[in-house]
Scaffold this motif. Structure first.
Motif, short mmCIF file in Angstrom:
data_model
loop_
_atom_site.label_atom_id
_atom_site.label_comp_id
_atom_site.label_asym_id
_atom_site.label_seq_id
_atom_site.Cartn_x
_atom_site.Cartn_y
_atom_site.Cartn_z
N HIS A 113 0.82 -1.04 0.02
CA HIS A 113 -0.10 0.12 -0.08
C HIS A 113 0.97 1.16 0.12
O HIS A 113 1.65 1.57 0.97
CB HIS A 113 -0.87 0.00 1.19
N LEU A 114 0.84 1.89 -1.02
CA LEU A 114 1.46 3.13 -1.06
C LEU A 114 0.90 4.33 -0.48
O LEU A 114 -0.27 4.54 -0.74
CB LEU A 114 1.76 3.58 -2.82
N ARG A 115 1.72 4.67 0.77
CA ARG A 115 1.09 5.99 1.30
C ARG A 115 1.79 7.24 1.03
O ARG A 115 2.86 7.44 1.78
CB ARG A 115 1.03 5.63 2.68
N GLU A 116 1.59 7.80 -0.01
CA GLU A 116 2.47 8.90 -0.56
C GLU A 116 2.58 10.06 0.40
O GLU A 116 3.48 10.64 0.47
CB GLU A 116 1.97 9.41 -1.98
N GLN A 117 1.37 10.22 0.88
CA GLN A 117 1.46 11.43 1.95
C GLN A 117 2.37 11.14 3.09
O GLN A 117 3.07 12.16 3.72
CB GLN A 117 -0.04 11.72 2.47
N ASN A 118 2.47 9.85 3.39
CA ASN A 118 3.45 9.54 4.62
C ASN A 118 4.98 9.17 4.01
O ASN A 118 5.92 8.98 4.96
CB ASN A 118 2.94 8.39 5.33
#
Length: 159
Positions: A113-118
């Motif tokens: 799961h890519l969590r770009e904001q983190n």
């Protein structure tokens, strides 16, 4: 005598086939992203996840050291190069992969799961059957991490 041997051999082959195909099992219904996290690991030790609060199941997320597009593309190249892994579901920020063992044809579920904001990629890898996985799920996550880390694309996220 000949008929008996053929019947015995056929029964053996059928039994083995049923046992081996039973190892694949149905896809779990709890996979995917819920409330911005991956599914929790079961109590059994055959699962690892960067979202786990339980230390025995915890593995670090991958901290992005390059653009998310570059890292995500490299992950897909890596997964495509693995003969035992198949990308089943792909979204812009989520990958669901089935990994099948060579000998017994056990299927494990691997999620990213890519969590770009983190600036991270959360990971989860779990066996569908049994209690122990002999560390295979952690090894799968570690192998992908090492591959990406050697290319300078990720580092270990701090919990």
């Amino acid at each position: 005598m000949f008929t008996s041997r053929v019947y015995t051999r056929s029964t053996f082959i059928l039994t083995c086939s049923l046992v081996l195909t039973a190892c694949t099992g149905a896809r779990p219904h709890n996979l995917g992203i819920v409330n911005s996290t991956l599914a929790p690991c079961p109590e059994t030790p055959n699962c690892v996840s960067s979202d786990s609060l339980d230390e025995s199941h915890y593995v670090p997320a991958f901290k992005l050291e390059a653009s998310s597009e570059q890292v995500w593309a490299e992950i897909k190249l890596y997964l495509d190069s693995q003969s035992n892994m198949e990308i089943v579901r792909e979204l812009k920020d989520y990958l669901y992969v089935e990994s099948t063992s060579t000998l017994m044809r056990f299927v494990d579920d691997f999620e990213l799961h890519l969590r770009e904001q983190n600036g991270i990629i959360a990971v989860r890898s779990a066996s569908r059957y049994g209690k122990s996985d002999f560390g295979v799920n952690k090894e799968r996550v570690d192998a992908l991490y090492l591959y990406l880390n050697e290319k300078g694309l990720v580092s270990e996220a701090i919990k």
